[in-house]
Design a protein around this motif. Structure first.
Motif, PDB file in Angstrom:
ATOM      1  N   LYS A   1      58.313  61.793  51.847  1.00 62.61           N
ATOM      2  CA  LYS A   1      58.138  61.955  50.403  1.00 62.61           C
ATOM      3  C   LYS A   1      58.870  63.181  49.860  1.00 62.61           C
ATOM      4  O   LYS A   1      58.955  63.364  48.650  1.00 62.61           O
ATOM      5  CB  LYS A   1      56.656  62.030  50.057  1.00 62.61           C
TER       6      LYS A   1
ATOM      7  N   THR B   1      62.928  61.178  49.953  1.00 60.48           N
ATOM      8  CA  THR B   1      63.238  59.831  49.479  1.00 60.48           C
ATOM      9  C   THR B   1      62.172  59.357  48.493  1.00 60.48           C
ATOM     10  O   THR B   1      61.002  59.756  48.596  1.00 60.48           O
ATOM     11  CB  THR B   1      63.331  58.828  50.642  1.00 60.48           C
ATOM     12  N   TRP B   2      62.604  58.503  47.558  1.00 58.95           N
ATOM     13  CA  TRP B   2      61.660  57.874  46.628  1.00 58.95           C
ATOM     14  C   TRP B   2      60.919  56.721  47.298  1.00 58.95           C
ATOM     15  O   TRP B   2      60.029  56.131  46.692  1.00 58.95           O
ATOM     16  CB  TRP B   2      62.389  57.363  45.389  1.00 58.95           C
ATOM     17  N   TRP B   3      61.269  56.406  48.527  1.00 60.31           N
ATOM     18  CA  TRP B   3      60.685  55.264  49.223  1.00 60.31           C
ATOM     19  C   TRP B   3      59.912  55.698  50.482  1.00 60.31           C
ATOM     20  O   TRP B   3      60.112  55.132  51.555  1.00 60.31           O
ATOM     21  CB  TRP B   3      61.787  54.276  49.619  1.00 60.31           C
TER      22      TRP B   3
ATOM     23  N   THR C   1      50.163  60.075  40.710  1.00 53.62           N
ATOM     24  CA  THR C   1      51.491  60.203  40.106  1.00 53.62           C
ATOM     25  C   THR C   1      51.633  61.472  39.259  1.00 53.62           C
ATOM     26  O   THR C   1      52.694  62.107  39.276  1.00 53.62           O
ATOM     27  CB  THR C   1      51.814  58.968  39.246  1.00 53.62           C
TER      28      THR C   1
ATOM     29  N   LYS D   1      57.740  62.649  45.947  1.00 54.67           N
ATOM     30  CA  LYS D   1      58.301  61.352  45.567  1.00 54.67           C
ATOM     31  C   LYS D   1      57.434  60.210  46.083  1.00 54.67           C
ATOM     32  O   LYS D   1      56.768  60.341  47.109  1.00 54.67           O
ATOM     33  CB  LYS D   1      59.730  61.217  46.110  1.00 54.67           C
ATOM     34  N   SER D   2      57.480  59.064  45.397  1.00 54.27           N
ATOM     35  CA  SER D   2      56.774  57.860  45.835  1.00 54.27           C
ATOM     36  C   SER D   2      57.321  56.669  45.074  1.00 54.27           C
ATOM     37  O   SER D   2      57.946  56.813  44.019  1.00 54.27           O
ATOM     38  CB  SER D   2      55.264  57.973  45.573  1.00 54.27           C
ATOM     39  N   THR D   3      57.073  55.474  45.601  1.00 49.12           N
ATOM     40  CA  THR D   3      57.474  54.266  44.878  1.00 49.12           C
ATOM     41  C   THR D   3      56.679  54.130  43.586  1.00 49.12           C
ATOM     42  O   THR D   3      57.181  53.559  42.610  1.00 49.12           O
ATOM     43  CB  THR D   3      57.268  53.016  45.747  1.00 49.12           C
TER      44      THR D   3
ATOM     45  N   ARG E   1      55.868  56.534  41.521  1.00 50.28           N
ATOM     46  CA  ARG E   1      56.604  57.306  40.509  1.00 50.28           C
ATOM     47  C   ARG E   1      57.935  56.642  40.186  1.00 50.28           C
ATOM     48  O   ARG E   1      58.370  56.641  39.032  1.00 50.28           O
ATOM     49  CB  ARG E   1      56.857  58.730  41.020  1.00 50.28           C
ATOM     50  N   LEU E   2      58.599  56.102  41.194  1.00 47.41           N
ATOM     51  CA  LEU E   2      59.899  55.474  40.989  1.00 47.41           C
ATOM     52  C   LEU E   2      59.787  54.249  40.085  1.00 47.41           C
ATOM     53  O   LEU E   2      60.599  54.065  39.168  1.00 47.41           O
ATOM     54  CB  LEU E   2      60.492  55.064  42.337  1.00 47.41           C
TER      55      LEU E   2
END
Length: 320
Positions: free
Chosen positions: A160, A163-165, A216, A225-227, A229-230
């Motif tokens: 995290k 990467t956003w993933w 979030t 980062k996280s999916t 938030r993405l």
């Protein structure tokens, strides 16, 4: 009397009330059991269920059940509890400064001061060694896969940050058991196990995106980062895609598992598992409210049942 943050009796904020750790565990063990998330068993289920999927489909593949499969089944349960505990302990060690800045996690044992970092490291090693004892009862190929999984477990807490993933890395780690247990039964990897693994990763992207929506706002403030938030407001559309990937990949895993030796009836019954699982995931989507943290936690926890559904069909297919 209100408990202090460092009290062994101070529960973790996102644990279910009156869980067995808070009610029955001796006080001196509670911080360590909370560090292992023993008060929140959903994670153990999510790690365990792909293992049991892999065992069921491996038996469907070669039509060769053995008494040792009973030990593999039981060993998966014990091993999932231990390795989930070790992984969560490692996660809390690496995230201790981040957890202290997030409302939902600041009550965890390390940021709240209940457990020192040194004691947490020792606890992690103990859990890993106990899990290794179980792993060494499997065949050589499965043991090798077990050691490879440690690389994924080590990397995941840092994902995290770069990467956003990060949910992909969680999926890679949490579904590794499907590969390991397939190999423990058959002695080698086959294409259905890879498809099952990929389907499990898609499922993890589904449920962990739901889970990540709880944090979030805090994540945005501290740069995690996280999916969730993405994707933001587009999360429902992405979750539908993960649903379709999960059902499609698990369906292919069933087809390639059944094709060599299973009957047509067994194939049909097993295929009903991913289909029914998809309906349960669709039910979650109907209740989705990304601005309601309590609802998102409720839906995330419902994924224990999501994963049990295909397992029941896979098991039934073995008896026809």
């Amino acid at each position: 009397m209100q408990e202090t943050p460092t009290s062994p009796d101070a529960p973790v904020a996102d644990a279910q009330t009156d869980n067995w750790v808070d009610r029955y565990a001796p006080p001196f063990t509670r911080p360590y059991l909370r560090l292992s998330r023993a008060d929140r068993p959903i994670g153990t289920w999510l790690l365990l269920l792909p293992c049991w999927w892999g065992l069921a489909l491996a038996i469907l593949y070669d039509q060769s059940p053995r008494w040792e499969d009973l030990w593999i089944f039981i060993g998966c349960g014990i091993g999932a509890f231990l390795m989930r505990g070790a992984g969560c302990t490692w996660n809390d060690i690496t995230d201790r400064h981040i957890d202290g800045q997030v409302e939902r996690t600041r009550s965890r044992p390390i940021p709240s001061g209940q457990v020192s970092v040194e004691a947490a490291v020792a606890w992690m090693v103990i859990q890993t060694l106990l899990a290794a004892v179980i792993l060494f009862t499997f065949n050589t190929a499965a043991i090798g896969l077990g050691f490879l999984s440690l690389l994924l477990v080590t990397i995941y807490p840092f994902a995290k940050r770069f990467t956003w993933w990060p949910q992909v890395f969680l999926g890679l780690a949490f579904n590794w058991g499907a590969l390991l247990v397939w190999t423990a039964h058959t002695g080698m990897l086959h294409s259905p196990a890879i498809l099952l693994y990929a389907g499990g990763i898609a499922w993890t992207l589904f449920y962990d995106t739901i889970y990540a929506h709880q944090d979030t706002e805090d994540d945005a403030l501290i740069g995690v980062k996280s999916t969730a938030r993405l994707f933001g407001e587009a999360s429902p559309q992405w979750l539908r895609r993960f649903l379709m990937l999960t059902v499609g990949l698990l369906g292919l895993a069933v087809i390639f598992s059944a094709m060599p030796n299973a009957s047509i009836l067994a194939l049909v019954i097993a295929l009903a598992g991913p289909w029914a699982m998809g309906w349960h995931m669709a039910w979650q989507l109907r209740g989705l409210d990304i601005d309601n943290a309590a609802k998102m936690l409720q839906l995330f926890r419902a994924n224990r049942d999501t994963g049990i559904i295909p397992l029941l069909f896979f098991a039934a297919a073995l008896f026809v």
